[in-house]
Design an enzyme around this catalytic site. Sequence first.
Site, short mmCIF file in Angstrom:
data_model
loop_
_atom_site.label_atom_id
_atom_site.label_comp_id
_atom_site.label_asym_id
_atom_site.label_seq_id
_atom_site.Cartn_x
_atom_site.Cartn_y
_atom_site.Cartn_z
NE ARG A 37 -4.40 -1.37 1.88
CZ ARG A 37 -5.35 -1.54 2.78
NH1 ARG A 37 -5.11 -1.23 4.06
NH2 ARG A 37 -6.53 -1.99 2.44
CE LYS A 178 -13.56 -12.25 8.22
NZ LYS A 178 -13.06 -10.90 8.35
N GLY A 306 -7.54 -9.22 1.28
CA GLY A 306 -6.20 -9.43 1.84
C GLY A 306 -5.65 -10.83 1.66
N GLY A 329 -12.49 -4.34 2.31
CA GLY A 329 -13.90 -3.95 2.45
C GLY A 329 -14.35 -2.99 1.36
C1 3PG Z 1 -8.54 -1.88 5.44
O1 3PG Z 1 -7.40 -2.32 5.62
O2 3PG Z 1 -9.53 -2.61 5.28
C2 3PG Z 1 -8.71 -0.39 5.34
O3 3PG Z 1 -7.50 0.26 5.58
C3 3PG Z 1 -9.80 0.08 6.26
O4 3PG Z 1 -9.49 -0.21 7.59
P1 3PG Z 1 -10.70 -0.35 8.62
O5 3PG Z 1 -11.44 -1.61 8.24
O6 3PG Z 1 -10.07 -0.42 9.98
O7 3PG Z 1 -11.56 0.86 8.45
MG MG Z 2 -11.14 -3.68 6.74
#
Ligand code: 3PG
Ligand code: MG
Length: 348
Positions: A37, A178, A306, A329
């Site tokens: 990132r 999930k 991820g 997300g």
């Molecule tokens: C992630 O890694 O999903 C984003 O950076 C958002 O992070 P968060 O889910 O803690 O808002």
């Molecule tokens: Mg997240």
Amino acid sequence: MPLPRSVEGADVEGKVVLVRSDLNVPLEDGRVADDTRIRASLPTLRLLLDRGVREIRVCSHLGRPKSDEDRARYSMAPVRERLTALVGDARVTVLDNTRFQPGETKNDPEVARALADGCDVYVNDAFGSAHRAHASTVGVAKLLPAYAGLLLLQELEHLGRLLGDVERPFVIVSGGAKVDDKIGVLENLGGRADTVLIGGKMAEDVRSENPFSFDVVLPIDVVAASSFAEDAETQVTPFDSLPDGTVGLDVGPDTRTLFAQRIAGARTVFWNGPMGVFEWPAFAEGTFAVARAVADCDGFTVVGGGDSVRAVHEAGVADRISWISTGGGASLELLEGKELPGVAAIPT
Ligand code: 3PG
Ligand code: MG
């Protein structure tokens, strides 16, 4: 979907620019464990530097700090060190973790005002956080002329392609633990796909009753483990007759062949979620087989989330995927057809 206006059209010479990036990277022993990132944030910063900005203030959240002890754990220091080394220009500074301000996640106007203070232009490049309506992603866009960064735009273009007229066959591969997180995406995208392949824990939840309005392809066989352990005893069994007392931790060899054949014939592929517990070598083969099949496919291939992103890196095939999303997300919500607040806050 109209795209937000690009940083390429912004007048930034001599200006102070606030850039919101998503530098929420995994840490291990206080060090950056994966800098994907951070690297992905560089093109926008370099563009701004080339255009003669006076100063860039980069801000991001890191983790989900709650208590005072979390302030040390989620210090921006390792991220700051890596980013400034990569960018090599003294005009760039990295601000503190935006979530050290409790008002950040509530989109508190005071927090937004403090971020905007002294800045002339705002650039949001944080695709991974675009599904969050926070002060640094939405609030500040109301206070400064706001533009989309290059990464944010690329993500919207590539992922957006899946929502439009795709080249067919369109194959979706979904897995992971999930199910609830993925139902929305599959409902929105799955009905438009020619084939939906489901593996991982998710396949078991779908086995007895298909919750979707379209047919899905489930595994034929699984690697059954005597317990949920890295060194458990294993046997390959049919998917629908897992012996009592065992747990399915990977898809079996026949399933790998079947899924790879379907993926090979695709012109468009979206993959999200592993086929098993691929962190453990004994249960990694199904996920790696999917990773290789997606890489071998000649069509337009997108990997998001991820775990699947990590798997394509570990399988050594990341450079043969058309687009690897930096959003978890955020990419799921976009593909669910939801509006992303961080995107909606930028004029088109
Ligand atoms: C992630 O890694 O999903 C984003 O950076 C958002 O992070 P968060 O889910 O803690 O808002
Ligand atoms: Mg997240």
